[in-house]
Design a protein around this motif. Structure first.
Motif: not given
Length: 184
Positions: A149-176
């Motif tokens: 369940x926890x990983x599912x929510x984290x994947x949703x955050x990642x999908x949202x950032x990849x779709x509409x997040x700033x470049x810095x946010x995309x870099x942050x989720x990719x770094x994780x």
């Protein structure tokens, strides 16, 4: 300065007008103009701090998000229905904490709403300062289910950032890195 501020708020203003028309169930000129008046009234009376949009939209990741969201809605509905109809055992429940990567209020809100719309989970609290969402979930029987369940929510955050997040946010989720389920 004022023109720039108005331009940044235009998507929310348009959303208020569209929401008005959806609430009334009418897509007429009268509904549009009354929605326009309502949006002007709401934005002038209830002044909120301007929300900074990233200005970046990745259509490919947006389509992936919408497609996976629809699939998750169907799967969640079927899972909850099966749990309700299984009289042999009660579905386990849990309250879980989900740490997020980004500290953006809009991304956190989108993630929380997405997680709540999928049947079987509901956001009960957010800790903005520590970037943690607290969910009540059903269908939990083990620590492995909690992790899923926890990983599912984290994947949703990642999908949202990849779709509409700033470049810095995309870099942050990719770094994780991707969660165990993996999202490109």
């Amino acid at each position: 300065m004022l023109l720039t501020q108005l331009w940044r708020q235009l998507p929310f203003f348009v959303w208020l007008v569209a929401l008005w028309m959806l609430l009334w169930g009418q897509f007429t000129w009268v509904a549009f103009f009354t929605g326009l008046i309502a949006a002007i009234f709401v934005t002038r009376v209830f002044r909120l701090p301007p929300v900074e949009l990233s200005g970046r939209v990745d259509l490919w990741h947006g389509v992936i998000f919408v497609g996976e969201f629809v699939l998750a809605l169907v799967a969640g509905s079927l899972t909850v229905a099966a749990q309700v109809l299984d009289f042999r055992r009660q579905p386990g429940t849990a309250i879980i904490a989900v740490p997020l990567v980004t500290d953006d209020d809009l991304i956190m809100t989108h993630t929380a709403v997405t997680a709540s719309l999928i049947p079987g989970s509901l956001i009960i609290e957010t800790d903005r300062d520590r970037r943690i969402l607290y969910l009540h979930v059903i269908g939990v029987r083990s620590a492995r289910d909690v992790d899923r369940q926890r990983e599912s929510v984290q994947r949703w955050e990642r999908r949202i950032v990849m779709a509409v997040g700033s470049r810095a946010q995309v870099a942050a989720v990719r770094a994780v890195g991707p969660t165990r389920g993996g999202v490109a």
